[in-house]
Write a protein that holds these residues in place. Structure first.
Motif, PDB file in Angstrom:
ATOM      1  N   MET A 180       0.827  -1.200   0.000  1.00  0.00           N
ATOM      2  CA  MET A 180       0.000   0.000   0.000  1.00  0.00           C
ATOM      3  C   MET A 180       0.862   1.250   0.000  1.00  0.00           C
ATOM      4  SD  MET A 180      -3.028   1.184   2.587  1.00  0.00           S
ATOM      5  CE  MET A 180      -2.081   1.623   3.995  1.00  0.00           C
ATOM      6  N   GLY A 181       1.921   1.301   0.797  1.00  0.00           N
ATOM      7  CA  GLY A 181       2.728   2.494   0.945  1.00  0.00           C
ATOM      8  C   GLY A 181       3.295   3.042  -0.352  1.00  0.00           C
ATOM      9  N   PRO A 182       4.013   2.220  -1.113  1.00  0.00           N
ATOM     10  CA  PRO A 182       4.634   2.747  -2.324  1.00  0.00           C
ATOM     11  C   PRO A 182       3.635   3.216  -3.378  1.00  0.00           C
ATOM     12  CG  PRO A 182       5.629   0.661  -1.698  1.00  0.00           C
ATOM     13  CD  PRO A 182       4.436   0.868  -0.822  1.00  0.00           C
ATOM     14  N   SER A 183       2.460   2.618  -3.450  1.00  0.00           N
ATOM     15  CA  SER A 183       1.491   2.992  -4.483  1.00  0.00           C
ATOM     16  C   SER A 183       1.043   4.431  -4.350  1.00  0.00           C
ATOM     17  CB  SER A 183       0.272   2.070  -4.438  1.00  0.00           C
ATOM     18  OG  SER A 183       0.632   0.771  -4.793  1.00  0.00           O
ATOM     19  N   TRP A 184       0.710   4.865  -3.145  1.00  0.00           N
ATOM     20  CA  TRP A 184       0.229   6.238  -3.006  1.00  0.00           C
ATOM     21  C   TRP A 184       1.358   7.231  -3.226  1.00  0.00           C
ATOM     22  CZ3 TRP A 184       2.144   9.609   0.527  1.00  0.00           C
ATOM     23  CH2 TRP A 184       2.775   9.089   1.664  1.00  0.00           C
ATOM     24  N   LYS A 185       2.595   6.831  -2.919  1.00  0.00           N
ATOM     25  CA  LYS A 185       3.724   7.733  -3.179  1.00  0.00           C
ATOM     26  C   LYS A 185       3.948   7.885  -4.682  1.00  0.00           C
ATOM     27  CE  LYS A 185       6.180   6.994   1.126  1.00  0.00           C
ATOM     28  NZ  LYS A 185       7.409   6.510   1.758  1.00  0.00           N
ATOM     29  N   ARG A 186       3.810   6.783  -5.419  1.00  0.00           N
ATOM     30  CA  ARG A 186       3.953   6.856  -6.874  1.00  0.00           C
ATOM     31  C   ARG A 186       2.831   7.693  -7.478  1.00  0.00           C
ATOM     32  NH1 ARG A 186       5.450   1.259  -6.428  1.00  0.00           N
ATOM     33  NH2 ARG A 186       3.337   0.676  -6.975  1.00  0.00           N
ATOM     34  N   ALA A 187       1.624   7.529  -6.965  1.00  0.00           N
ATOM     35  CA  ALA A 187       0.490   8.302  -7.481  1.00  0.00           C
ATOM     36  C   ALA A 187       0.705   9.792  -7.232  1.00  0.00           C
ATOM     37  CB  ALA A 187      -0.811   7.836  -6.827  1.00  0.00           C
ATOM     38  N   ARG A 188       1.170  10.139  -6.048  1.00  0.00           N
ATOM     39  CA  ARG A 188       1.417  11.551  -5.721  1.00  0.00           C
ATOM     40  C   ARG A 188       2.496  12.133  -6.636  1.00  0.00           C
ATOM     41  NH1 ARG A 188       3.598  12.706   0.121  1.00  0.00           N
ATOM     42  NH2 ARG A 188       5.319  11.539  -0.801  1.00  0.00           N
ATOM     43  N   THR A 189       3.566  11.381  -6.835  1.00  0.00           N
ATOM     44  CA  THR A 189       4.649  11.844  -7.709  1.00  0.00           C
ATOM     45  C   THR A 189       4.155  11.992  -9.141  1.00  0.00           C
ATOM     46  OG1 THR A 189       6.258  10.756  -6.293  1.00  0.00           O
ATOM     47  CG2 THR A 189       6.975  11.328  -8.503  1.00  0.00           C
ATOM     48  N   PHE A 190       3.330  11.072  -9.563  1.00  0.00           N
ATOM     49  CA  PHE A 190       2.770  11.111 -10.914  1.00  0.00           C
ATOM     50  C   PHE A 190       1.921  12.369 -11.104  1.00  0.00           C
ATOM     51  CE2 PHE A 190       1.259   7.694 -14.157  1.00  0.00           C
ATOM     52  CZ  PHE A 190       1.583   8.536 -15.198  1.00  0.00           C
ATOM     53  N   VAL A 191       1.099  12.684 -10.121  1.00  0.00           N
ATOM     54  CA  VAL A 191       0.251  13.873 -10.201  1.00  0.00           C
ATOM     55  C   VAL A 191       1.115  15.135 -10.228  1.00  0.00           C
ATOM     56  CG1 VAL A 191      -1.462  15.254  -8.949  1.00  0.00           C
ATOM     57  CG2 VAL A 191      -1.782  12.793  -9.202  1.00  0.00           C
ATOM     58  N   TRP A 192       2.151  15.184  -9.395  1.00  0.00           N
ATOM     59  CA  TRP A 192       3.043  16.348  -9.397  1.00  0.00           C
ATOM     60  C   TRP A 192       3.719  16.520 -10.752  1.00  0.00           C
ATOM     61  CZ3 TRP A 192       5.835  15.462  -4.070  1.00  0.00           C
ATOM     62  CH2 TRP A 192       4.973  15.849  -3.045  1.00  0.00           C
ATOM     63  N   ARG A 193       4.177  15.414 -11.325  1.00  0.00           N
ATOM     64  CA  ARG A 193       4.844  15.482 -12.628  1.00  0.00           C
ATOM     65  C   ARG A 193       3.876  15.968 -13.707  1.00  0.00           C
ATOM     66  NH1 ARG A 193       7.073  10.648 -16.342  1.00  0.00           N
ATOM     67  NH2 ARG A 193       7.940  11.972 -17.938  1.00  0.00           N
ATOM     68  N   ALA A 194       2.653  15.462 -13.674  1.00  0.00           N
ATOM     69  CA  ALA A 194       1.649  15.890 -14.651  1.00  0.00           C
ATOM     70  C   ALA A 194       1.306  17.367 -14.473  1.00  0.00           C
ATOM     71  CB  ALA A 194       0.388  15.035 -14.522  1.00  0.00           C
ATOM     72  N   ALA A 195       1.201  17.811 -13.224  1.00  0.00           N
ATOM     73  CA  ALA A 195       0.890  19.223 -12.965  1.00  0.00           C
ATOM     74  C   ALA A 195       2.027  20.128 -13.439  1.00  0.00           C
ATOM     75  CB  ALA A 195       0.632  19.436 -11.476  1.00  0.00           C
ATOM     76  N   ALA A 196       3.268  19.700 -13.226  1.00  0.00           N
ATOM     77  CA  ALA A 196       4.410  20.483 -13.685  1.00  0.00           C
ATOM     78  C   ALA A 196       4.434  20.570 -15.206  1.00  0.00           C
ATOM     79  CB  ALA A 196       5.711  19.870 -13.165  1.00  0.00           C
ATOM     80  N   ALA A 197       4.118  19.467 -15.868  1.00  0.00           N
ATOM     81  CA  ALA A 197       4.072  19.466 -17.331  1.00  0.00           C
ATOM     82  C   ALA A 197       2.965  20.388 -17.832  1.00  0.00           C
ATOM     83  CB  ALA A 197       3.849  18.050 -17.856  1.00  0.00           C
ATOM     84  N   LEU A 198       1.845  20.399 -17.126  1.00  0.00           N
ATOM     85  CA  LEU A 198       0.741  21.276 -17.501  1.00  0.00           C
ATOM     86  C   LEU A 198       1.130  22.740 -17.308  1.00  0.00           C
ATOM     87  CD1 LEU A 198      -2.182  21.064 -18.511  1.00  0.00           C
ATOM     88  CD2 LEU A 198      -2.910  21.121 -16.135  1.00  0.00           C
ATOM     89  N   ASP A 199       1.807  23.054 -16.214  1.00  0.00           N
ATOM     90  CA  ASP A 199       2.269  24.424 -15.980  1.00  0.00           C
ATOM     91  C   ASP A 199       3.253  24.891 -17.053  1.00  0.00           C
ATOM     92  OD1 ASP A 199       0.718  24.698 -13.727  1.00  0.00           O
ATOM     93  OD2 ASP A 199       2.356  24.295 -12.309  1.00  0.00           O
ATOM     94  N   ARG A 200       4.110  23.974 -17.519  1.00  0.00           N
ATOM     95  CA  ARG A 200       5.088  24.310 -18.547  1.00  0.00           C
ATOM     96  C   ARG A 200       4.483  24.283 -19.949  1.00  0.00           C
ATOM     97  NH1 ARG A 200       8.108  20.442 -15.652  1.00  0.00           N
ATOM     98  NH2 ARG A 200       7.691  18.973 -17.347  1.00  0.00           N
TER      99      ARG A 200
END
Length: 95
Positions: free
Chosen positions: A1-21
């Motif tokens: 359970m632990g690693p999945s939510w961390k990967r999801a959070r990182t994925f969302v941050w990466r997508a948000a950064a790409a959207l900002d750029r």
């Protein structure tokens, strides 16, 4: 359970950064992050409900509302199909 939510959070941050750029692949990354994040969120909420047993269904704990909202927000099959279509279209456009 632990690693999945961390990967999801990182994925969302990466997508948000790409959207900002305003990256070309921002739409695809956002669709992928939404799909993965929703799946992980439902998994985590369901595990929390199971962990609490019968108490998880009581409104005092708030878990039942989270699970209910996740289940009623959208049809999971439709949601997954829509996100797959967005990703597939972006991949085809890129080739």
């Amino acid at each position: 359970m632990g690693p999945s939510w961390k990967r999801a959070r990182t994925f969302v941050w990466r997508a948000a950064a790409a959207l900002d750029r305003k990256d070309a692949d921002a739409t695809m990354l956002c669709a992928m992050a939404k799909r993965f994040g929703t799946d992980v969120g439902f998994e985590v909420a369901n595990q929390a409900l199971q962990l609490h047993g019968g108490y998880g269904y009581l409104s005092e704990y708030g878990i039942e509302k989270i699970v209910r909202d996740l289940r009623s927000a959208s049809d999971p099959r439709r949601h997954q199909r829509d996100m797959r279509l967005i990703v597939a279209r972006k991949l085809i456009e890129g080739t």
